[in-house]
Design a protein around this motif. Structure first.
Motif, short mmCIF file in Angstrom:
data_model
loop_
_atom_site.label_atom_id
_atom_site.label_comp_id
_atom_site.label_asym_id
_atom_site.label_seq_id
_atom_site.Cartn_x
_atom_site.Cartn_y
_atom_site.Cartn_z
N ARG A 123 -2.52 -20.41 -7.88
CA ARG A 123 -1.91 -19.08 -7.74
C ARG A 123 -3.01 -18.02 -7.67
O ARG A 123 -4.10 -18.22 -8.22
N ILE A 124 -2.72 -16.90 -7.04
CA ILE A 124 -3.69 -15.81 -7.01
C ILE A 124 -3.73 -15.12 -8.37
O ILE A 124 -2.68 -14.76 -8.92
N LEU A 125 -4.93 -14.94 -8.90
CA LEU A 125 -5.09 -14.24 -10.18
C LEU A 125 -4.95 -12.75 -9.93
O LEU A 125 -4.17 -12.06 -10.58
N SER A 126 -5.72 -12.23 -8.98
CA SER A 126 -5.56 -10.85 -8.49
C SER A 126 -5.85 -10.88 -7.00
O SER A 126 -6.71 -11.63 -6.57
N PRO A 127 -5.16 -10.04 -6.23
CA PRO A 127 -5.51 -9.95 -4.80
C PRO A 127 -6.92 -9.39 -4.66
O PRO A 127 -7.34 -8.57 -5.48
N LEU A 128 -7.63 -9.84 -3.65
CA LEU A 128 -9.02 -9.39 -3.46
C LEU A 128 -9.06 -7.90 -3.11
O LEU A 128 -8.35 -7.44 -2.21
N ASP A 129 -9.91 -7.15 -3.81
CA ASP A 129 -10.07 -5.73 -3.55
C ASP A 129 -11.11 -5.54 -2.44
O ASP A 129 -12.30 -5.42 -2.70
#
Lengths: 518, 373
Positions: A123-129
């Motif tokens: 799963r994605i932890l945080s979307p890439l900034d």
């Protein structure tokens, strides 16, 4: 066709020529600051000694401690951007948090933490900034940083964000090389990140060093491909080293152990490599060095490379022999490579371990008459002390109580007794250049180490097969011949404390290098 | 909770921890981890960063706080293998503290450590430092155990719910009531998977008089002293193993080389068996150690000699550094030390939860190690 193996150590550059499984010649030369001159000298001497036609050389394999020494001596390292994708994870522990201050200053302490990363199950932890990456690219340009290292949380499971970050950096600061942690290290973020940063800081040194090797080969009239050996005793193409210098960090001890296995034909043994100042001892299992299970310090920085499990003591041919209150002590002080000038048996004025070996009649180097006046009791006590030191570290390196042979290699191995405890000591021919032999016979590997999610009907067996296929693909991409590949490591560790749906799998395969085989 | 809070202890009784204390604690907590409990290294780094940022870690004896003070126990939950990749955010514990204070509508006065052995020794220090609270010099295990219900707090009747579990994303989950401690463990374990395999969990606060009576006392000072003893012995080239025994009333029961190691998985836990061949004064003898996360049983020549909850500690025979179960490998030379556990872990109620039977050995009785006079 012939193969050349070269070992560029801190002191000596050794070279050997092999025809199939036969060592035709082995020589030693002094390592030079620019690398080139020492390599040329070793090459010319070994070609002359073997009497072969240099155009018949199919490949050159080089082992080098150049990059390890650069980190240990804090030299030739560039300032780099260290970018971690994973916020909010790790917010409290910035990149390089556990590095010694001096080395952190040298690579510039340009740590960045950005939103991104994956969870253990993909799963994605945080979307890439991405905006933040573009902003950092601007800083890289403004600061004139030489390279960037990108580390994403769980990039072993999904490398998309590391790839995307590299793409953005390439677009916004063209010409700056980007190292992705997924190509460098294994599970364990801080150690993998540190390795990636170190790798980035060594890229220009790697470029210059590979160019120097290339120049040396051209000047010696060789046009064949050349390869560099990596930590696990396998090869990478010279151009790959320009991108991954850290993968050579432990090649020295690995090459000498692999060389010892090759020279004796023994697959399971303890290898004792006695140099001028230190003795390295490790265990061979199935012809490969046993790997250390813990993190390994390089110049004070914790990394998680697979390194051979080698135990070092301060005993070598040049070790000082001192009579003190508590009897005889030997080492760790040493005259090192100056033993051929400073030892008594070579006309010098320092009592060394080599003099003891000569006086005891165990070795025939220098002039025996020069050590004839040594007190017999002193010689006897020193021999007993040396034997006890060697026995203790061999005992410590043994894998099981099954008796295995001990292989003695290295220039200082005249110190070795004929038996160590209940173990027989084997002394191969060409023992002094075992590390160059290890380089010459190196193979190609491919490796996978990541967490697999056992969901949607994927079984443990299927995941293992998937990991093995990945490792084989990597080995073939690195130049291995597919039908010579064999699995040498396969382990799976289910994640404790979690229901049985995730398991960490590590698979490594090795095979023959295509350039000289068949 | 911004209003000025009345202190429930004498500030003069606080001991401020230093960097050196944390370095020693890392080793001491490793020793008390009895092979498990996770590696305290990353937690130590977080604690050092908190110190660097100007936060203070203040240790307080359990009897130096007023009996009605509220003490909140906290620890990490999740898979260590996940934790080394997806590192904590750093303020999960603080968010647990704030959420708990909101839930019970009362301020917490002090932080308590759930488990001194291993990684969980460090995070309560960070929570206390960030929250500006003292940390009590005690814990709920005196060593490491694998599950939440295995604390003396739970064993002696404290209900650990309502509890708060916070992950690095900012999610907070409240378990308002569990019918048993085992149920609490089961639900928290399921939730931590959803939270990505790692979180911090704070359990219902206890009054200080309960902690004074039922916590394992002085665990921080003990662990720090243990680490200091190992560091000092190494510097002075003394025997670090003897130093550990002297401090903990333990005795060295075996020197051996690992001759076999079998690992398998049982119910989500890493279990295994270790075989040792003796050397030095133990030449000719064999021993084995049964493992489930921690070292559970020690047998000499096939006969059980030491069992949980007494501590079975494996140290590197030369350095005195603790060896965790994941570091074990063929050929390693280890000293085995047996340390009597605290009396609180030896009552019939405790042995039901942390004795051999609780770990799948119903036929093996706990025979307590004698304590040093």
């Amino acid at each position: 066709m012939y193969r050349v193996g070269i070992d560029v150590g801190g002191t000596n550059t050794d070279a050997v020529i092999l025809k199939d499984k036969t060592v035709l010649a082995g020589v030693k030369a002094s390592t030079t600051e620019d690398v080139t001159a020492g390599v040329i000298e070793a090459l010319e001497n070994v070609i002359a000694a073997s009497g072969i036609d240099r155009t018949a050389i199919a490949a050159v394999m080089i082992g080098t401690t150049h990059f390890t020494n650069a980190v240990i001596e804090r030299r030739h390292m560039d300032e780099v951007a260290a970018i971690r994708l994973g916020l909010p994870s790790g917010a409290g522990l910035p990149p390089m948090v556990d590095w010694p201050d001096d080395i952190r200053e040298i690579v510039g302490n340009h740590g960045y933490q950005v939103k991104g990363g994956y969870e253990f199950d993909g799963r994605i932890l945080s979307p890439l900034d991405e905006d933040e990456i573009v902003r950092i690219a601007g800083e890289i340009r403004a600061k004139g940083l030489k390279a960037a290292a990108v580390t994403c949380v769980f990039s072993g499971i999904n490398d998309t964000m590391e790839l995307r970050t590299r793409e953005l950096l390439h677009r916004h600061c063209p010409g700056v090389p980007v190292v992705m942690s997924k190509d460098i290290g294994r599970h364990g973020l801080l150690a993998r990140e540190s390795a990636a940063i170190m790798n980035a800081s060594l890229l220009s040194l790697a470029d210059r060093t590979v160019a120097a090797f290339q120049k040396a080969l051209v000047q010696a009239g060789l046009t064949c491909p050349f390869y560099i050996t990596q930590n696990d005793g396998t090869l990478m193409a010279a151009d790959v080293v320009r991108a991954f210098p850290v993968l050579t960090f432990a090649s020295g001890p690995t090459n000498s152990m692999r060389g010892a296995a090759f020279l004796t034909g023994l697959k399971d043994a303890v290898v004792v490599d006695v140099g001028g100042t230190t003795t390295d001892v490790g265990s061979l299992s199935h012809g490969f060095p046993r790997q250390a299970s813990t993190t390994v310090d390089i110049g004070g920085v914790k990394t998680n490379f697979r390194m051979p499990d080698v135990f070092s003591i301060g005993l070598g041919g040049g070790s000082l022999v001192v009579k003190g209150e508590n009897g005889i002590s030997i080492g760790p002080k040493s005259v090192g490579y100056r033993v051929r000038r400073e030892a008594l048996c070579f006309g010098g004025s320092t009592l060394t371990a080599t003099d003891i070996a000569v006086a005891a009649g165990k070795a025939d180097v220098g002039d025996r008459a020069l050590v004839r006046t040594l007190d017999a009791a002193l010689v006897g006590a020193a021999v007993a002390r040396i034997d006890a030191m060697l026995e203790a570290c061999v005992e410590r390196s043994r894998i099981s109580s099954t008796p295995v042979p001990v292989i003695a290699v290295g220039g200082g191995s005249i110190l070795m007794p004929d038996r160590i405890g209940d173990l027989e000591v084997v002394r191969p021919e060409n023992f002094a250049v075992a590390n160059a032999v290890g380089a010459a016979i190196a193979q190609v590997s491919g490796e996978t180490d990541r967490v697999f999610s056992l969901v949607d009907g994927r079984t443990r067996e299927a995941a293992l097969a998937e990991a093995e296929a990945e490792a084989r693909d990597k080995a073939i991409a690195a130049g291995a011949i597919s039908d010579t590949l064999e699995v040498i490591e396969r382990e799976d560790t289910p994640l404790a404390y979690l229901p049985g749906n995730a398991t960490r799998i590590h698979v490594k395969v090795v095979g023959e290098m295509g350039a000289y085989h068949g | 909770m911004a209003e000025t809070r009345k202190l429930k202890y004498d500030e003069a009784a606080l001991r401020t921890l230093t960097r050196d204390d944390l370095e020693a604690l890392e080793i001491g907590a490793g020793i008390l981890g009895t092979g498990g409990g996770g590696n305290p290294y990353q937690g130590k780094l977080l604690a050092l960063e908190a110190l660097k940022a100007g936060h203070e870690m203040k240790l307080l004896a359990t009897d130096a706080i007023e009996p009605d003070a509220l003490c909140m126990s906290i620890g990490g939950i999740g898979a260590p293998v996940v934790g080394v990749e997806r590192i904590r955010e750093g303020r999960e514990g603080l968010r647990c503290l704030r959420a708990m204070e909101e839930l019970i509508r009362m301020p917490v006065d002090a932080i308590v450590c759930e488990e001194i052995g291993g990684a969980n020794s460090m995070s309560p220090l960070v929570t206390a430092a960030l929250g500006g609270l003292p940390i009590l010099d005690c814990d709920g295990m005196g060593r490491a155990f694998p599950e939440m219900q295995m604390t003396t707090f739970s064993i002696y009747g404290h209900s650990s719910t309502p509890s708060v579990m916070c992950d690095l994303h900012g999610n907070a989950v409240i378990f308002s009531h569990a019918v048993s401690e085992v149920w609490h463990e089961r639900m928290a374990r399921a939730c931590v998977v959803a939270q990505g395999g790692g979180a911090m969990l704070a359990t219902a606060p206890m009054q200080a008089h309960f902690v004074h009576q039922f916590a394992i006392p002085r665990s921080y000072t003990n662990a720090i002293a243990l680490g200091e003893a190992v560091i000092r012995a190494r510097r002075m080239q003394d025997d670090p193993i003897q130093a550990v025994c002297d401090l903990e009333g333990g005795r060295r029961i075996f020197n051996g080389k690992i001759t076999d190691l079998k690992r398998h998985l049982r119910g989500g836990f890493a279990v295994g068996d270790l075989e040792l061949a003796g050397f030095d004064g133990w030449a000719g003898e064999t021993a084995s150690v049964a493992i489930q996360n921690e070292f559970l049983l020690f047998r000499r020549n096939g006969v059980v000699e030491v069992t949980v909850p007494d501590l079975i500690v494996l140290l590197d025979v030369d350095t005195g550094y603790p060896i965790t179960t994941e570091m074990l490998r063929y050929g390693q030379r280890v000293a085995v030390i047996a340390i009597p556990c605290h009396d609180l872990l030896r009552s019939p109620a405790a042995l039901e939860v942390v004795g051999p039977a609780a770990f799948g050995y119903p036929d093996i009785a706990f025979s307590p190690l004698p304590k040093a006079a």
